[in-house]
Motif scaffolding. Structure first.
Motif, PDB file in Angstrom:
ATOM      1  N   ARG A 122       0.833  -1.215   0.000  1.00 11.00           N
ATOM      2  CA  ARG A 122       0.000   0.000   0.000  1.00 11.00           C
ATOM      3  C   ARG A 122       0.862   1.257   0.000  1.00 11.00           C
ATOM      4  NH1 ARG A 122      -5.390   0.581   2.859  1.00 11.00           N
ATOM      5  NH2 ARG A 122      -4.279   2.256   3.867  1.00 11.00           N
ATOM      6  N   SER A 123       1.938   1.244   0.787  1.00  9.54           N
ATOM      7  CA  SER A 123       2.836   2.399   0.832  1.00  9.54           C
ATOM      8  C   SER A 123       3.507   2.621  -0.511  1.00  9.54           C
ATOM      9  CB  SER A 123       3.901   2.214   1.920  1.00  9.54           C
ATOM     10  OG  SER A 123       3.305   2.177   3.183  1.00  9.54           O
ATOM     11  N   LEU A 124       3.894   1.525  -1.156  1.00  8.86           N
ATOM     12  CA  LEU A 124       4.525   1.631  -2.469  1.00  8.86           C
ATOM     13  C   LEU A 124       3.549   2.210  -3.494  1.00  8.86           C
ATOM     14  CD1 LEU A 124       6.999   1.095  -4.228  1.00  8.86           C
ATOM     15  CD2 LEU A 124       6.121  -1.203  -4.620  1.00  8.86           C
ATOM     16  N   GLN A 125       2.297   1.771  -3.464  1.00  5.34           N
ATOM     17  CA  GLN A 125       1.281   2.323  -4.375  1.00  5.34           C
ATOM     18  C   GLN A 125       1.109   3.819  -4.158  1.00  5.34           C
ATOM     19  OE1 GLN A 125      -2.132  -0.154  -3.441  1.00  5.34           O
ATOM     20  NE2 GLN A 125      -2.076  -1.011  -5.515  1.00  5.34           N
ATOM     21  N   LEU A 126       1.056   4.232  -2.898  1.00  7.64           N
ATOM     22  CA  LEU A 126       0.895   5.645  -2.576  1.00  7.64           C
ATOM     23  C   LEU A 126       2.105   6.438  -3.050  1.00  7.64           C
ATOM     24  CD1 LEU A 126      -0.916   7.718  -1.164  1.00  7.64           C
ATOM     25  CD2 LEU A 126       0.355   7.243   0.934  1.00  7.64           C
TER      26      LEU A 126
END
Length: 180
Positions: A122-126
């Motif tokens: 999720r952090s990578l997507q953000l």
């Protein structure tokens, strides 16, 4: 920038006082003060009059507030994902140490590792969506709300990735040593 900050800035750029703006909008000086100090928001009619007065579009006047909402949402998600990752890693480490006494700890550790992967993804997507990749960029975004690529971005990304891999490898090696 919030509407209140924008209204104050627009008024000060024209070197007007609150009384001048109040007269032109046919409201009280106290109303202008309340808008600029974020104690109340202008109604739709007042927003239209303010946009005309300052020769800007209504969209430009309101968009600053919408950007602030998006920034707060992104900031909370980034901080929540980071907290989730840290908690999942802590459970994984605890489960790694205690797995010898009970096999359920091993299962809990594996589940914690999966949860950690989820928050990391999720952090990578953000990061990709916001175009912020390095720690300097993330910290700058959290502090100012501005997206600004850091100097020597590619080098920083490589160094931070190698550093994270080394720390992860050392941590994994230490726990593997205790397991064996």
């Amino acid at each position: 920038m919030t509407i209140s900050e924008q209204l104050r800035q627009l008024r000060q750029q024209r070197q007007w006082n609150q009384d001048t703006v109040a007269e032109r909008l046919h409201v009280s000086r106290q109303t202008i003060s309340n808008w600029e100090n974020d104690r109340s928001l202008p109604d739709l009619q007042s927003l239209l009059l303010l946009a005309d007065l300052y020769h800007i579009t209504l969209d430009d006047l309101v968009r600053g507030e919408l950007n602030m909402v998006e920034f707060k949402r992104t900031k909370h998600r980034l901080l929540g994902d980071t907290l989730g990752t840290v908690l999942a890693l802590s459970v994984f480490l605890l489960a790694s140490v205690l797995q010898e006494s009970n096999r359920w700890w091993l299962i809990l550790g594996i589940l914690a590792l999966i949860v950690q992967g989820y928050f990391g993804f999720r952090s990578l997507q953000l990061s990709r969506r916001k175009n912020i990749y390095t720690m300097a960029e993330i910290l700058n975004y959290l502090k100012t709300g501005q997206i600004r690529p850091s100097n020597h971005r590619r080098t920083r990304i490589i160094l931070e990735t190698v550093g994270a891999l080394l720390i992860g490898g050392l941590t994994g090696g230490i726990f593997a040593w205790f397991w064996l």
